[in-house]
Scaffold this motif. Structure first.
Motif, PDB file in Angstrom:
ATOM      1  N   TRP A   1       0.842  -1.196   0.000  1.00 25.60           N
ATOM      2  CA  TRP A   1       0.000   0.000   0.000  1.00 25.60           C
ATOM      3  C   TRP A   1       0.873   1.241   0.000  1.00 25.60           C
ATOM      4  O   TRP A   1       1.901   1.287   0.671  1.00 25.60           O
ATOM      5  N   VAL A   2       0.436   2.255  -0.703  1.00 28.16           N
ATOM      6  CA  VAL A   2       0.965   3.611  -0.564  1.00 28.16           C
ATOM      7  C   VAL A   2      -0.242   4.471  -0.256  1.00 28.16           C
ATOM      8  O   VAL A   2      -1.241   4.437  -0.982  1.00 28.16           O
ATOM      9  N   VAL A   3      -0.166   5.233   0.829  1.00 29.71           N
ATOM     10  CA  VAL A   3      -1.305   6.043   1.261  1.00 29.71           C
ATOM     11  C   VAL A   3      -0.871   7.491   1.404  1.00 29.71           C
ATOM     12  O   VAL A   3       0.170   7.787   2.002  1.00 29.71           O
ATOM     13  N   LYS A   4      -1.663   8.395   0.832  1.00 24.86           N
ATOM     14  CA  LYS A   4      -1.441   9.836   1.035  1.00 24.86           C
ATOM     15  C   LYS A   4      -1.874  10.115   2.469  1.00 24.86           C
ATOM     16  O   LYS A   4      -3.036   9.975   2.826  1.00 24.86           O
ATOM     17  N   MET A   5      -0.915  10.484   3.301  1.00 24.59           N
ATOM     18  CA  MET A   5      -1.154  10.582   4.735  1.00 24.59           C
ATOM     19  C   MET A   5      -1.973  11.805   5.124  1.00 24.59           C
ATOM     20  O   MET A   5      -2.661  11.813   6.112  1.00 24.59           O
ATOM     21  N   ASN A   6      -1.872  12.868   4.355  1.00 23.14           N
ATOM     22  CA  ASN A   6      -2.640  14.078   4.615  1.00 23.14           C
ATOM     23  C   ASN A   6      -2.650  14.873   3.321  1.00 23.14           C
ATOM     24  O   ASN A   6      -2.306  14.336   2.276  1.00 23.14           O
ATOM     25  N   ASP A   7      -3.037  16.124   3.356  1.00 23.10           N
ATOM     26  CA  ASP A   7      -3.113  16.898   2.123  1.00 23.10           C
ATOM     27  C   ASP A   7      -1.770  17.483   1.682  1.00 23.10           C
ATOM     28  O   ASP A   7      -1.713  18.308   0.787  1.00 23.10           O
ATOM     29  N   THR A   8      -0.690  17.056   2.313  1.00 22.16           N
ATOM     30  CA  THR A   8       0.644  17.424   1.827  1.00 22.16           C
ATOM     31  C   THR A   8       1.101  16.309   0.891  1.00 22.16           C
ATOM     32  O   THR A   8       0.349  15.403   0.585  1.00 22.16           O
ATOM     33  N   ASN A   9       2.323  16.316   0.466  1.00 22.79           N
ATOM     34  CA  ASN A   9       2.814  15.253  -0.406  1.00 22.79           C
ATOM     35  C   ASN A   9       3.410  14.090   0.370  1.00 22.79           C
ATOM     36  O   ASN A   9       4.228  13.346  -0.154  1.00 22.79           O
ATOM     37  N   SER A  10       3.035  13.912   1.610  1.00 25.08           N
ATOM     38  CA  SER A  10       3.553  12.830   2.430  1.00 25.08           C
ATOM     39  C   SER A  10       2.872  11.512   2.070  1.00 25.08           C
ATOM     40  O   SER A  10       1.657  11.386   2.137  1.00 25.08           O
ATOM     41  N   LEU A  11       3.686  10.528   1.653  1.00 26.07           N
ATOM     42  CA  LEU A  11       3.173   9.202   1.332  1.00 26.07           C
ATOM     43  C   LEU A  11       3.689   8.212   2.355  1.00 26.07           C
ATOM     44  O   LEU A  11       4.859   8.245   2.728  1.00 26.07           O
ATOM     45  N   GLY A  12       2.831   7.325   2.803  1.00 24.43           N
ATOM     46  CA  GLY A  12       3.239   6.246   3.698  1.00 24.43           C
ATOM     47  C   GLY A  12       3.221   4.929   2.950  1.00 24.43           C
ATOM     48  O   GLY A  12       2.311   4.652   2.180  1.00 24.43           O
ATOM     49  N   TRP A  13       4.240   4.101   3.165  1.00 24.57           N
ATOM     50  CA  TRP A  13       4.355   2.782   2.543  1.00 24.57           C
ATOM     51  C   TRP A  13       4.035   1.728   3.592  1.00 24.57           C
ATOM     52  O   TRP A  13       4.537   1.786   4.707  1.00 24.57           O
TER      53      TRP A  13
END
Length: 186
Positions: free
Chosen positions: A102-114
Motif C-alpha cells: 500500500w501507498v497512502v497519502k497521509m494528509n493533504d501534503t505530499n507525504s506518502l506512507g508505505w
C-alpha cells in the motif's frame, strides 16, 4: 456498471482536457460518484513481467493497472500528483509473485506512507523498487483515479463495462490474494 453508466464515463472522459481537473464520474449503480483526478493518459510499453502481472490479476482489474514509467523515484513523484487528498491510496505491485504493498497519502501534503499487505509500515519502501512497478490508483472516495481511468476513454463500451472503477471494498488489511486468478506464494 450498466451500459449507460459506462457510456457516461466515456463521455465525461472525452471532455477532460485540464490535467489537474477533478470531474464527477459514476462509479457503479447504487454507489456514490467520486471525484476523480484527471491526469493525461500516456501509453507505456510493457515488458514481459508487467504482462505477466496483468495476466495474473482478475480480469476486472486489467485496465485499472498503471505501469510506472521511468525510475522508481520518478514513479513515486508522479504518484504524489495522482493521489491528491489524504486517504487516497495505491496498491503497488512488483512482479506478480511478489506481495503488493500500500501507498497512502497521509494528509493533504505530499507525504506518502508505505505499508505491507498487513498494513505494517515499510519505512524503506518496497523490496521491488528496482524492477518493474505498476499500481492501481484509488482516490480518497474509493474511485479509480489518474491515467488508468483516463485510458478507459480509448476502450470500447464492453471493456469499460467489465472494468472495476470503485474500490471502496479494498482498503487496509484487504486480502490481496483475492486480486489474483493464480495462487500466489506469499
Amino acid at each position: 456498471m450498466t451500459s449507460s453508466a459506462a457510456e457516461s464515463v466515456r463521455e465525461i472522459l472525452q471532455t477532460v482536457t485540464d490535467p489537474d481537473a477533478e470531474v464527477p464520474v459514476p462509479v457503479q449503480d447504487g454507489a456514490s460518484a467520486g471525484l476523480v483526478s484527471a491526469l493525461p493518459a500516456q501509453a507505456s510499453p510493457e515488458d514481459g513481467r508487467m504482462a505477466a502481472l496483468r495476466e495474473a490479476l482478475r480480469p476486472d482489474l486489467f485496465h485499472a493497472v498503471r505501469p510506472w514509467e521511468g525510475s522508481f523515484d520518478e514513479g513515486v513523484a508522479r504518484l504524489q500528483n495522482i493521489l491528491k487528498e489524504g486517504g487516497a491510496r495505491s496498491i503497488v505491485f512488483g512482479e506478480w509473485d511478489e506481495a503488493p504493498v500500500w501507498v497512502v497519502k497521509m494528509n493533504d501534503t505530499n507525504s506518502l506512507g508505505w505499508f505491507d499487505r498487513h498494513f505494517q509500515p515499510l519505512p524503506d519502501g518496497p523490496s521491488f523498487a528496482h524492477g518493474p512497478v505498476a499500481s492501481i490508483d484509488i482516490g480518497h472516495s474509493g474511485a479509480l483515479v489518474g491515467p488508468s481511468l483516463l485510458g478507459l476513454r480509448h476502450l470500447d463500451g464492453e471493456a469499460v463495462e467489465g472494468t472495476k472503477l470503485a474500490f471502496c471494498d479494498i482498503g487496509p488489511g484487504h486480502d490481496f490474494t483475492s486480486l489474483f486468478t493464480r495462487n500466489v506464494s506469499w
